[in-house]
Scaffold this motif. Sequence first.
Motif, mmCIF file in Angstrom:
data_model
loop_
_atom_site.group_PDB
_atom_site.id
_atom_site.type_symbol
_atom_site.label_atom_id
_atom_site.label_comp_id
_atom_site.label_asym_id
_atom_site.label_seq_id
_atom_site.Cartn_x
_atom_site.Cartn_y
_atom_site.Cartn_z
ATOM 1 N N ILE A 60 11.014 33.863 -47.929
ATOM 2 C CA ILE A 60 10.498 33.860 -46.564
ATOM 3 C C ILE A 60 9.552 35.053 -46.419
ATOM 4 N N THR A 61 8.291 34.743 -46.179
ATOM 5 C CA THR A 61 7.291 35.782 -45.992
ATOM 6 C C THR A 61 7.177 36.081 -44.506
ATOM 7 N N CYS A 62 7.227 37.356 -44.156
ATOM 8 C CA CYS A 62 7.183 37.767 -42.756
ATOM 9 C C CYS A 62 5.871 38.471 -42.455
ATOM 10 N N LYS A 70 5.364 37.035 -34.383
ATOM 11 C CA LYS A 70 5.875 36.805 -35.728
ATOM 12 C C LYS A 70 5.328 35.508 -36.312
ATOM 13 N N THR A 71 5.075 35.544 -37.601
ATOM 14 C CA THR A 71 4.852 34.328 -38.384
ATOM 15 C C THR A 71 5.797 34.418 -39.565
ATOM 16 N N ARG A 72 6.544 33.360 -39.780
ATOM 17 C CA ARG A 72 7.452 33.294 -40.919
ATOM 18 C C ARG A 72 7.031 32.119 -41.788
ATOM 19 N N ASP A 96 4.471 27.246 -42.115
ATOM 20 C CA ASP A 96 4.499 28.457 -41.284
ATOM 21 C C ASP A 96 5.141 28.151 -39.939
#
Length: 121
Positions: free
Chosen positions: A18-20, A47-49, A117
């Motif tokens: 999971i890229t934060c 936030k974008t995850r 995303d």
Amino acid sequence: MPLYIDGEKMPEPLHNSITCNDEKIWSSNTGRSQSAYMNGSIIEIKKTRSLSFPPLIESELNKLNEKINSNVEWHTVELKDTDGKTVFSFTCYFGTPSYTVYSVAKNCKYFCNYQVDAIER
């Protein structure tokens, strides 16, 4: 870590996948002056995850796509630790998912590299 979309348990994302991103939202008067001095102020951070999943079978792919590609604009996304404690929770919309059809051997389709995303409202 269990993933929930709108309270429904989904296939779990890949471990360590999971890229934060925490995007700074700047005021409308943001920009550089004639002297190249930056003006403006940060009004919020959103936030974008980016979620990546292990190979999925067709039923798992359909379950994810049913939520992600629905006509519902806003979703609640929760990621919980194995002890049930919430790691993060926010209201979001989804970007366009992508995935690769890996195998259709023995009438069982596998889908790899599923990524999407979740972007905070």
